[in-house]
Design a protein around this motif. Structure first.
Motif, mmCIF file in Angstrom:
data_model
loop_
_atom_site.group_PDB
_atom_site.id
_atom_site.type_symbol
_atom_site.label_atom_id
_atom_site.label_comp_id
_atom_site.label_asym_id
_atom_site.label_seq_id
_atom_site.Cartn_x
_atom_site.Cartn_y
_atom_site.Cartn_z
ATOM 1 N N ILE A 43 0.860 -1.182 0.000
ATOM 2 C CA ILE A 43 0.000 0.000 0.000
ATOM 3 C C ILE A 43 0.897 1.233 0.000
ATOM 4 O O ILE A 43 1.781 1.363 0.845
ATOM 5 C CB ILE A 43 -0.933 0.007 1.219
ATOM 6 C CG1 ILE A 43 -1.809 -1.248 1.219
ATOM 7 C CG2 ILE A 43 -1.793 1.276 1.225
ATOM 8 C CD1 ILE A 43 -2.637 -1.432 2.464
ATOM 9 N N ALA A 44 0.648 2.129 -0.960
ATOM 10 C CA ALA A 44 1.455 3.340 -1.106
ATOM 11 C C ALA A 44 0.589 4.569 -0.844
ATOM 12 O O ALA A 44 -0.609 4.565 -1.117
ATOM 13 C CB ALA A 44 2.044 3.414 -2.505
ATOM 14 N N LYS A 45 1.218 5.611 -0.324
ATOM 15 C CA LYS A 45 0.516 6.874 -0.123
ATOM 16 C C LYS A 45 0.220 7.509 -1.472
ATOM 17 O O LYS A 45 0.904 7.259 -2.446
ATOM 18 C CB LYS A 45 1.365 7.839 0.712
ATOM 19 C CG LYS A 45 1.454 7.454 2.158
ATOM 20 C CD LYS A 45 2.188 8.519 2.938
ATOM 21 C CE LYS A 45 2.206 8.133 4.408
ATOM 22 N NZ LYS A 45 2.811 9.154 5.235
ATOM 23 N N ASP A 46 -0.811 8.353 -1.501
ATOM 24 C CA ASP A 46 -1.145 9.123 -2.707
ATOM 25 C C ASP A 46 -0.712 10.560 -2.488
ATOM 26 O O ASP A 46 -1.194 11.182 -1.549
ATOM 27 C CB ASP A 46 -2.648 9.133 -2.964
ATOM 28 C CG ASP A 46 -3.256 7.752 -3.104
ATOM 29 O OD1 ASP A 46 -2.607 6.866 -3.645
ATOM 30 O OD2 ASP A 46 -4.405 7.585 -2.655
ATOM 31 N N PRO A 47 0.121 11.188 -3.282
ATOM 32 C CA PRO A 47 1.030 10.579 -4.247
ATOM 33 C C PRO A 47 2.126 9.829 -3.514
ATOM 34 O O PRO A 47 2.349 10.074 -2.331
ATOM 35 C CB PRO A 47 1.587 11.780 -5.010
ATOM 36 C CG PRO A 47 1.507 12.908 -4.044
ATOM 37 C CD PRO A 47 0.303 12.628 -3.171
ATOM 38 N N PRO A 48 2.812 8.940 -4.217
ATOM 39 C CA PRO A 48 3.808 8.116 -3.523
ATOM 40 C C PRO A 48 4.947 8.939 -2.924
ATOM 41 O O PRO A 48 5.396 9.907 -3.513
ATOM 42 C CB PRO A 48 4.331 7.181 -4.610
ATOM 43 C CG PRO A 48 3.928 7.802 -5.893
ATOM 44 C CD PRO A 48 2.727 8.653 -5.628
ATOM 45 N N SER A 55 -3.273 4.319 -1.320
ATOM 46 C CA SER A 55 -4.000 4.388 -0.043
ATOM 47 C C SER A 55 -5.468 4.739 -0.231
ATOM 48 O O SER A 55 -6.307 4.354 0.576
ATOM 49 C CB SER A 55 -3.325 5.386 0.903
ATOM 50 O OG SER A 55 -3.290 6.670 0.319
ATOM 51 N N SER A 56 -5.808 5.423 -1.320
ATOM 52 C CA SER A 56 -7.212 5.768 -1.564
ATOM 53 C C SER A 56 -8.074 4.533 -1.820
ATOM 54 O O SER A 56 -9.288 4.575 -1.642
ATOM 55 C CB SER A 56 -7.331 6.739 -2.744
ATOM 56 O OG SER A 56 -6.783 6.162 -3.915
ATOM 57 N N LEU A 57 -7.461 3.421 -2.207
ATOM 58 C CA LEU A 57 -8.202 2.173 -2.399
ATOM 59 C C LEU A 57 -8.046 1.216 -1.222
ATOM 60 O O LEU A 57 -8.507 0.082 -1.280
ATOM 61 C CB LEU A 57 -7.738 1.472 -3.681
ATOM 62 C CG LEU A 57 -8.045 2.204 -4.987
ATOM 63 C CD1 LEU A 57 -7.511 1.407 -6.170
ATOM 64 C CD2 LEU A 57 -9.536 2.457 -5.128
ATOM 65 N N ALA A 58 -7.375 1.681 -0.168
ATOM 66 C CA ALA A 58 -7.152 0.849 1.030
ATOM 67 C C ALA A 58 -7.578 1.638 2.264
ATOM 68 O O ALA A 58 -6.793 1.849 3.181
ATOM 69 C CB ALA A 58 -5.696 0.442 1.107
ATOM 70 N N GLN A 59 -8.813 2.100 2.254
ATOM 71 C CA GLN A 59 -9.325 2.910 3.353
ATOM 72 C C GLN A 59 -9.178 2.188 4.690
ATOM 73 O O GLN A 59 -9.453 1.005 4.798
ATOM 74 C CB GLN A 59 -10.806 3.244 3.115
ATOM 75 C CG GLN A 59 -11.055 4.075 1.867
ATOM 76 C CD GLN A 59 -10.447 5.457 1.969
ATOM 77 O OE1 GLN A 59 -10.484 6.086 3.011
ATOM 78 N NE2 GLN A 59 -9.884 5.938 0.870
ATOM 79 N N GLY A 60 -8.696 2.921 5.688
ATOM 80 C CA GLY A 60 -8.562 2.375 7.032
ATOM 81 C C GLY A 60 -7.268 1.618 7.277
ATOM 82 O O GLY A 60 -7.030 1.163 8.392
#
Length: 146
Positions: A41-46, A73-78
């Protein structure tokens, strides 16, 4: 003697608290056939650690036969980001284990313990001519492009 017993009891409770925190509900943690998926899981933006983790994903793909998913991270909420999970098992995460910075060895150790099969032949990243360029890329990422 009594203080040693209390110390051991305290350590046991702290370990059980940590163990409860290492499993999280990860979307796509298993394939339809039930095989665990390695999730980065990567931060947006990386950010720097996220880019480094993606390089680790490339190295792992060159060595192990494991499904890998890369999620922003926007697709891995929480879930923490950056982070790496094997199935629902936390390997590294921001603010937790290794503060989200994965290494090939950390991930490989987990996969070896789980008995994940290796590739019949390692990928191009482990050939000397490609490896030097790959290591230079990783060094650039670590230095922030400087």
């Amino acid at each position: 003697m009594r203080s040693i017993g209390f110390t051991l009891l305290g350590a046991l409770f702290s370990l059980s608290a940590v163990a409860a925190d290492v499993s999280m509900a990860v979307s796509g943690a298993q394939t339809a056939a039930g095989q665990k998926v390695l999730t980065f899981i990567a931060k947006d933006p990386p950010g720097q650690r996220c880019n480094g983790n993606l390089q680790v994903a490339a190295e792992i793909a060159n060595t192990y036969r494991v499904p890998i998913q890369l999620l922003p991270s926007s697709l891995a909420q929480g879930l923490p980001a950056p982070a790496v999970f094997y199935g629902n098992q936390l390997i590294v995460a921001d603010g937790k284990e290794h503060n989200g910075a994965a290494s090939y060895q950390i991930v490989a150790d987990v996969l070896d313990l789980e008995g994940v099969a290796k590739q019949d032949k390692s990928g191009l990243l482990f050939q000397d001519t490609v490896r030097s360029d790959f290591d230079a890329l990783k060094a650039t990422i670590k230095s922030g492009g400087k």
